[in-house]
Design a protein around this motif. Structure first.
Motif, PDB file in Angstrom:
ATOM      1  N   LEU A   1      13.602  48.971  74.550  1.00 36.40           N
ATOM      2  CA  LEU A   1      13.058  47.724  75.089  1.00 36.40           C
ATOM      3  C   LEU A   1      14.008  46.582  74.756  1.00 36.40           C
ATOM      4  O   LEU A   1      14.500  46.489  73.631  1.00 36.40           O
ATOM      5  CB  LEU A   1      11.690  47.413  74.470  1.00 36.40           C
ATOM      6  N   ARG A   2      14.208  45.710  75.725  1.00 37.13           N
ATOM      7  CA  ARG A   2      14.969  44.477  75.491  1.00 37.13           C
ATOM      8  C   ARG A   2      13.974  43.378  75.137  1.00 37.13           C
ATOM      9  O   ARG A   2      12.863  43.347  75.656  1.00 37.13           O
ATOM     10  CB  ARG A   2      15.720  44.058  76.756  1.00 37.13           C
ATOM     11  N   PHE A   3      14.404  42.466  74.252  1.00 41.88           N
ATOM     12  CA  PHE A   3      13.528  41.400  73.791  1.00 41.88           C
ATOM     13  C   PHE A   3      14.096  40.027  74.128  1.00 41.88           C
ATOM     14  O   PHE A   3      15.304  39.871  74.337  1.00 41.88           O
ATOM     15  CB  PHE A   3      13.278  41.529  72.283  1.00 41.88           C
ATOM     16  N   ALA A   4      13.210  39.034  74.133  1.00 42.90           N
ATOM     17  CA  ALA A   4      13.585  37.658  74.497  1.00 42.90           C
ATOM     18  C   ALA A   4      14.644  37.079  73.570  1.00 42.90           C
ATOM     19  O   ALA A   4      15.410  36.212  73.971  1.00 42.90           O
ATOM     20  CB  ALA A   4      12.342  36.762  74.512  1.00 42.90           C
TER      21      ALA A   4
ATOM     22  N   GLY B   1      14.419  34.538  80.260  1.00 44.44           N
ATOM     23  CA  GLY B   1      15.405  33.494  79.992  1.00 44.44           C
ATOM     24  C   GLY B   1      14.843  32.308  79.227  1.00 44.44           C
ATOM     25  O   GLY B   1      13.919  32.433  78.420  1.00 44.44           O
ATOM     26  N   GLU B   2      15.417  31.156  79.520  1.00 41.04           N
ATOM     27  CA  GLU B   2      15.043  29.927  78.822  1.00 41.04           C
ATOM     28  C   GLU B   2      13.576  29.560  79.058  1.00 41.04           C
ATOM     29  O   GLU B   2      12.913  29.036  78.170  1.00 41.04           O
ATOM     30  CB  GLU B   2      15.964  28.776  79.227  1.00 41.04           C
ATOM     31  N   ASP B   3      13.064  29.830  80.249  1.00 40.84           N
ATOM     32  CA  ASP B   3      11.647  29.550  80.525  1.00 40.84           C
ATOM     33  C   ASP B   3      10.738  30.333  79.575  1.00 40.84           C
ATOM     34  O   ASP B   3       9.762  29.798  79.059  1.00 40.84           O
ATOM     35  CB  ASP B   3      11.294  29.897  81.972  1.00 40.84           C
ATOM     36  N   LEU B   4      11.076  31.589  79.340  1.00 44.05           N
ATOM     37  CA  LEU B   4      10.279  32.401  78.417  1.00 44.05           C
ATOM     38  C   LEU B   4      10.417  31.896  76.990  1.00 44.05           C
ATOM     39  O   LEU B   4       9.423  31.785  76.262  1.00 44.05           O
ATOM     40  CB  LEU B   4      10.683  33.874  78.505  1.00 44.05           C
ATOM     41  N   ARG B   5      11.626  31.567  76.571  1.00 40.44           N
ATOM     42  CA  ARG B   5      11.822  31.070  75.198  1.00 40.44           C
ATOM     43  C   ARG B   5      11.052  29.767  74.968  1.00 40.44           C
ATOM     44  O   ARG B   5      10.449  29.574  73.912  1.00 40.44           O
ATOM     45  CB  ARG B   5      13.316  30.901  74.911  1.00 40.44           C
TER      46      ARG B   5
ATOM     47  N   PRO C   1       7.751  39.486  68.325  1.00 44.01           N
ATOM     48  CA  PRO C   1       8.740  39.722  69.379  1.00 44.01           C
ATOM     49  C   PRO C   1       8.093  39.846  70.759  1.00 44.01           C
ATOM     50  O   PRO C   1       6.995  40.402  70.890  1.00 44.01           O
ATOM     51  CB  PRO C   1       9.396  41.045  68.985  1.00 44.01           C
ATOM     52  N   VAL C   2       8.785  39.320  71.758  1.00 44.57           N
ATOM     53  CA  VAL C   2       8.315  39.408  73.141  1.00 44.57           C
ATOM     54  C   VAL C   2       9.310  40.252  73.935  1.00 44.57           C
ATOM     55  O   VAL C   2      10.493  39.914  74.017  1.00 44.57           O
ATOM     56  CB  VAL C   2       8.146  38.010  73.770  1.00 44.57           C
ATOM     57  N   ALA C   3       8.809  41.342  74.494  1.00 40.98           N
ATOM     58  CA  ALA C   3       9.646  42.277  75.247  1.00 40.98           C
ATOM     59  C   ALA C   3       9.895  41.765  76.658  1.00 40.98           C
ATOM     60  O   ALA C   3       8.999  41.200  77.293  1.00 40.98           O
ATOM     61  CB  ALA C   3       8.995  43.648  75.298  1.00 40.98           C
TER      62      ALA C   3
END
Length: 146
Positions: free
Chosen positions: A23-26, A83-87, A98-100
Protein backbone atom coordinates in the motif's frame (compact mmCIF):
# COMPACT_ATOMS: atom_id res chain seq x y z
CA UNK A 1 25.91 -23.35 -22.36
CA UNK A 2 26.74 -21.10 -19.40
CA UNK A 3 24.24 -18.50 -20.65
CA UNK A 4 21.49 -21.14 -20.96
CA UNK A 5 22.09 -22.43 -17.42
CA UNK A 6 22.11 -18.87 -16.08
CA UNK A 7 18.83 -18.11 -17.90
CA UNK A 8 17.19 -21.22 -16.39
CA UNK A 9 18.42 -20.38 -12.90
CA UNK A 10 17.13 -16.81 -13.20
CA UNK A 11 13.75 -18.01 -14.47
CA UNK A 12 13.38 -20.56 -11.67
CA UNK A 13 14.44 -18.02 -9.05
CA UNK A 14 12.04 -15.40 -10.39
CA UNK A 15 9.14 -17.87 -10.41
CA UNK A 16 9.55 -18.49 -6.67
CA UNK A 17 9.64 -14.78 -5.80
CA UNK A 18 6.13 -13.44 -5.54
CA UNK A 19 5.76 -9.78 -4.71
CA UNK A 20 4.00 -9.00 -1.44
CA UNK A 21 0.93 -6.79 -1.89
CA UNK A 22 1.73 -3.28 -0.76
CA UNK A 23 0.00 0.00 0.00
CA UNK A 24 1.15 3.53 -0.77
CA UNK A 25 0.50 6.17 1.88
CA UNK A 26 -0.13 9.93 1.83
CA UNK A 27 3.21 10.57 3.57
CA UNK A 28 5.06 8.94 0.64
CA UNK A 29 5.81 5.65 2.40
CA UNK A 30 5.00 2.17 1.10
CA UNK A 31 4.22 -0.82 3.33
CA UNK A 32 3.78 -4.47 2.39
CA UNK A 33 0.80 -6.32 3.80
CA UNK A 34 2.98 -8.47 6.03
CA UNK A 35 4.08 -5.34 7.95
CA UNK A 36 0.96 -5.75 10.12
CA UNK A 37 1.23 -9.47 10.85
CA UNK A 38 1.13 -10.09 14.59
CA UNK A 39 -0.93 -6.92 15.21
CA UNK A 40 -4.57 -6.05 14.90
CA UNK A 41 -5.20 -3.91 11.83
CA UNK A 42 -8.13 -1.50 11.76
CA UNK A 43 -8.93 -0.08 8.31
CA UNK A 44 -11.26 2.90 8.38
CA UNK A 45 -13.03 4.40 5.34
CA UNK A 46 -13.90 8.06 5.78
CA UNK A 47 -14.83 11.22 3.85
CA UNK A 48 -14.80 14.93 4.65
CA UNK A 49 -18.55 15.25 4.02
CA UNK A 50 -19.34 12.41 6.47
CA UNK A 51 -20.19 13.91 9.89
CA UNK A 52 -19.94 10.57 11.76
CA UNK A 53 -16.46 10.11 10.23
CA UNK A 54 -15.31 13.33 11.89
CA UNK A 55 -16.75 12.17 15.21
CA UNK A 56 -14.85 8.88 15.31
CA UNK A 57 -11.40 10.18 14.32
CA UNK A 58 -10.40 10.85 17.93
CA UNK A 59 -11.34 7.25 18.83
CA UNK A 60 -9.22 5.91 15.96
CA UNK A 61 -6.32 8.20 16.92
CA UNK A 62 -6.48 6.86 20.50
CA UNK A 63 -6.47 3.25 19.31
CA UNK A 64 -3.53 3.84 16.98
CA UNK A 65 -1.49 5.67 19.62
CA UNK A 66 -1.98 3.17 22.46
CA UNK A 67 1.04 0.88 22.07
CA UNK A 68 -0.26 -1.54 24.70
CA UNK A 69 -3.16 -2.48 22.41
CA UNK A 70 -0.83 -3.69 19.62
CA UNK A 71 -3.15 -2.31 16.95
CA UNK A 72 -2.53 -0.26 13.85
CA UNK A 73 -5.06 1.99 12.16
CA UNK A 74 -5.06 2.79 8.45
CA UNK A 75 -7.40 5.38 6.99
CA UNK A 76 -8.73 5.31 3.43
CA UNK A 77 -10.35 8.39 1.92
CA UNK A 78 -13.57 7.15 0.32
CA UNK A 79 -13.45 9.82 -2.40
CA UNK A 80 -9.94 8.90 -3.56
CA UNK A 81 -8.46 12.35 -2.86
CA UNK A 82 -4.67 12.43 -3.20
CA UNK A 83 -1.72 14.81 -3.11
CA UNK A 84 -1.75 18.16 -1.37
CA UNK A 85 -5.56 18.16 -1.11
CA UNK A 86 -5.41 14.95 0.92
CA UNK A 87 -2.58 16.20 3.13
CA UNK A 88 -4.56 19.39 3.90
CA UNK A 89 -7.62 17.32 4.73
CA UNK A 90 -5.63 15.02 7.03
CA UNK A 91 -4.39 18.09 8.92
CA UNK A 92 -7.84 19.72 8.98
CA UNK A 93 -9.47 16.58 10.39
CA UNK A 94 -6.56 15.91 12.81
CA UNK A 95 -6.01 12.39 11.46
CA UNK A 96 -2.93 11.05 13.25
CA UNK A 97 -2.87 7.58 11.73
CA UNK A 98 -1.52 6.68 8.27
CA UNK A 99 -3.82 7.27 5.30
CA UNK A 100 -3.49 4.84 2.39
CA UNK A 101 -3.65 6.01 -1.21
CA UNK A 102 -4.44 2.47 -2.34
CA UNK A 103 -7.61 0.66 -1.35
CA UNK A 104 -6.63 -2.39 0.75
CA UNK A 105 -9.78 -4.34 -0.24
CA UNK A 106 -8.00 -6.55 -2.81
CA UNK A 107 -5.41 -7.63 -0.24
CA UNK A 108 -7.92 -8.90 2.35
CA UNK A 109 -10.89 -9.63 0.06
CA UNK A 110 -13.75 -7.78 1.72
CA UNK A 111 -16.68 -6.00 0.07
CA UNK A 112 -16.72 -2.32 -0.86
CA UNK A 113 -18.45 -0.21 1.74
CA UNK A 114 -21.94 1.04 0.97
CA UNK A 115 -22.04 3.31 4.04
CA UNK A 116 -19.62 5.62 5.80
CA UNK A 117 -17.87 5.38 8.02
CA UNK A 118 -16.89 1.75 7.53
CA UNK A 119 -14.28 -0.01 9.63
CA UNK A 120 -12.66 -3.33 8.77
CA UNK A 121 -10.94 -5.47 11.38
CA UNK A 122 -8.01 -7.70 10.34
CA UNK A 123 -6.71 -10.14 12.95
CA UNK A 124 -3.05 -10.54 13.96
CA UNK A 125 -2.77 -13.57 11.66
CA UNK A 126 -3.84 -11.47 8.66
CA UNK A 127 -7.38 -12.83 8.50
CA UNK A 128 -10.51 -10.74 8.00
CA UNK A 129 -12.37 -10.59 11.33
CA UNK A 130 -15.25 -8.28 10.46
CA UNK A 131 -16.70 -5.17 8.88
CA UNK A 132 -18.28 -2.58 11.14
CA UNK A 133 -20.65 -0.13 9.44
CA UNK A 134 -21.26 3.25 11.04
CA UNK A 135 -19.30 5.23 13.60
CA UNK A 136 -17.22 3.34 16.14
CA UNK A 137 -15.98 4.10 19.62
CA UNK A 138 -12.79 2.87 21.21
CA UNK A 139 -14.91 0.42 23.21
CA UNK A 140 -16.68 -0.99 20.13
CA UNK A 141 -13.34 -1.37 18.32
CA UNK A 142 -11.80 -3.19 21.29
CA UNK A 143 -14.87 -5.47 21.48
CA UNK A 144 -14.46 -6.34 17.79
CA UNK A 145 -10.83 -7.22 18.44
CA UNK A 146 -11.67 -9.78 21.16
Amino acid sequence: MKKAVLAVLLAVGAAGCEAQPSLRFADGSVQTADAWLGRWLVINYWAEWCAPCWAEIEELNALNEDEALSAAVIGVNFDGIEGEDLRRLITKMDIRFPVALDDPRPIWGYDRSQVLPMTVIIGPGGNLRGQLPGPQTLESLLAAMR
